[in-house]
Scaffold this motif. Structure first.
Motif, PDB file in Angstrom:
ATOM      1  N   TYR A  10       0.839  -1.198   0.000  1.00 26.20           N
ATOM      2  CA  TYR A  10       0.000   0.000   0.000  1.00 26.20           C
ATOM      3  C   TYR A  10       0.876   1.251   0.000  1.00 26.20           C
ATOM      4  O   TYR A  10       1.864   1.317   0.732  1.00 26.20           O
ATOM      5  CB  TYR A  10      -0.895   0.033   1.241  1.00 26.20           C
ATOM      6  CG  TYR A  10      -1.885  -1.094   1.346  1.00 26.20           C
ATOM      7  CD1 TYR A  10      -2.427  -1.709   0.231  1.00 26.20           C
ATOM      8  CD2 TYR A  10      -2.300  -1.538   2.592  1.00 26.20           C
ATOM      9  CE1 TYR A  10      -3.347  -2.739   0.343  1.00 26.20           C
ATOM     10  CE2 TYR A  10      -3.225  -2.577   2.713  1.00 26.20           C
ATOM     11  CZ  TYR A  10      -3.745  -3.160   1.588  1.00 26.20           C
ATOM     12  OH  TYR A  10      -4.659  -4.177   1.708  1.00 26.20           O
ATOM     13  N   ALA A  15      -4.115   6.144   1.301  1.00 24.40           N
ATOM     14  CA  ALA A  15      -4.785   5.744   2.546  1.00 24.40           C
ATOM     15  C   ALA A  15      -6.265   6.130   2.542  1.00 24.40           C
ATOM     16  O   ALA A  15      -7.123   5.328   2.929  1.00 24.40           O
ATOM     17  CB  ALA A  15      -4.076   6.347   3.758  1.00 24.40           C
ATOM     18  N   ASP A  19      -9.506   3.698   2.797  1.00 21.59           N
ATOM     19  CA  ASP A  19     -10.555   3.910   3.802  1.00 21.59           C
ATOM     20  C   ASP A  19     -11.933   3.919   3.137  1.00 21.59           C
ATOM     21  O   ASP A  19     -12.884   3.334   3.653  1.00 21.59           O
ATOM     22  CB  ASP A  19     -10.337   5.226   4.547  1.00 21.59           C
ATOM     23  CG  ASP A  19      -9.169   5.179   5.511  1.00 21.59           C
ATOM     24  OD1 ASP A  19      -8.671   4.066   5.828  1.00 21.59           O
ATOM     25  OD2 ASP A  19      -8.732   6.271   5.945  1.00 21.59           O
ATOM     26  N   ARG A  22     -12.647   0.192   1.982  1.00 18.44           N
ATOM     27  CA  ARG A  22     -12.340  -0.906   2.909  1.00 18.44           C
ATOM     28  C   ARG A  22     -13.539  -1.816   3.159  1.00 18.44           C
ATOM     29  O   ARG A  22     -13.421  -3.040   3.168  1.00 18.44           O
ATOM     30  CB  ARG A  22     -11.794  -0.380   4.237  1.00 18.44           C
ATOM     31  CG  ARG A  22     -11.400  -1.511   5.197  1.00 18.44           C
ATOM     32  CD  ARG A  22     -10.571  -1.020   6.363  1.00 18.44           C
ATOM     33  NE  ARG A  22      -9.222  -0.734   5.883  1.00 18.44           N
ATOM     34  CZ  ARG A  22      -8.711   0.496   5.753  1.00 18.44           C
ATOM     35  NH1 ARG A  22      -9.419   1.556   6.072  1.00 18.44           N
ATOM     36  NH2 ARG A  22      -7.488   0.664   5.302  1.00 18.44           N
ATOM     37  N   PRO A  43      -4.189  -7.390   7.076  1.00 21.36           N
ATOM     38  CA  PRO A  43      -3.196  -6.351   6.823  1.00 21.36           C
ATOM     39  C   PRO A  43      -1.970  -6.537   7.720  1.00 21.36           C
ATOM     40  O   PRO A  43      -2.049  -7.138   8.790  1.00 21.36           O
ATOM     41  CB  PRO A  43      -3.933  -5.065   7.192  1.00 21.36           C
ATOM     42  CG  PRO A  43      -4.880  -5.496   8.263  1.00 21.36           C
ATOM     43  CD  PRO A  43      -5.301  -6.897   7.896  1.00 21.36           C
ATOM     44  N   ASP A  46       1.923  -2.696  10.431  1.00 27.76           N
ATOM     45  CA  ASP A  46       2.475  -1.359  10.179  1.00 27.76           C
ATOM     46  C   ASP A  46       1.724  -0.600   9.087  1.00 27.76           C
ATOM     47  O   ASP A  46       2.080   0.534   8.757  1.00 27.76           O
ATOM     48  CB  ASP A  46       3.959  -1.441   9.849  1.00 27.76           C
ATOM     49  CG  ASP A  46       4.266  -2.141   8.533  1.00 27.76           C
ATOM     50  OD1 ASP A  46       3.325  -2.585   7.830  1.00 27.76           O
ATOM     51  OD2 ASP A  46       5.461  -2.260   8.207  1.00 27.76           O
ATOM     52  N   GLY A  47       0.700  -1.207   8.496  1.00 29.97           N
ATOM     53  CA  GLY A  47      -0.108  -0.540   7.478  1.00 29.97           C
ATOM     54  C   GLY A  47       0.508  -0.496   6.089  1.00 29.97           C
ATOM     55  O   GLY A  47      -0.040   0.127   5.190  1.00 29.97           O
TER      56      GLY A  47
END
Length: 94
Positions: A10, A15, A19, A22, A43, A46-47
């Motif tokens: 990602y 982001a 969102d 999602r 996921p 740590d994103g």
């Protein structure tokens, strides 16, 4: 049936897009899990991306399947890596 590890990367600048999509992405994953195509998914803490374990006949079938992911359709994934994975221990064959 072979298993494939799918690694999504990602990009931080997407982001807000992730969102937005999602809920649809997780719904798609949930339906695919119920159908036995997605073995597990989640996921990275740590994103930076996610790991999805997919049961499919071959790499092209995985790529075709992933094209229907709402994240992919929205352009929310920076990179995708597909690797055939051999289970040695665990619930997915071996």
């Amino acid at each position: 049936m072979p298993n494939f590890a799918v690694e999504y990367t990602y990009a931080p600048q997407h982001a807000a897009l992730r969102d937005e999509y999602r809920s649809a992405h997780r719904h798609w994953l949930g339906e695919s899990h119920a159908a036995g195509v997605v073995r597990m998914a989640g996921p990275y803490a740590d994103g930076s991306g996610a790991l999805v374990l997919v049961a499919a006949d071959d790499r092209q079938a995985v790529a075709d399947f992933l094209a229907n992911d709402p994240f992919a359709e929205a352009g929310a994934i920076a990179a995708t890596r597909i690797s055939e994975w051999t289970n040695v221990f665990g619930p997915f064959g071996g």
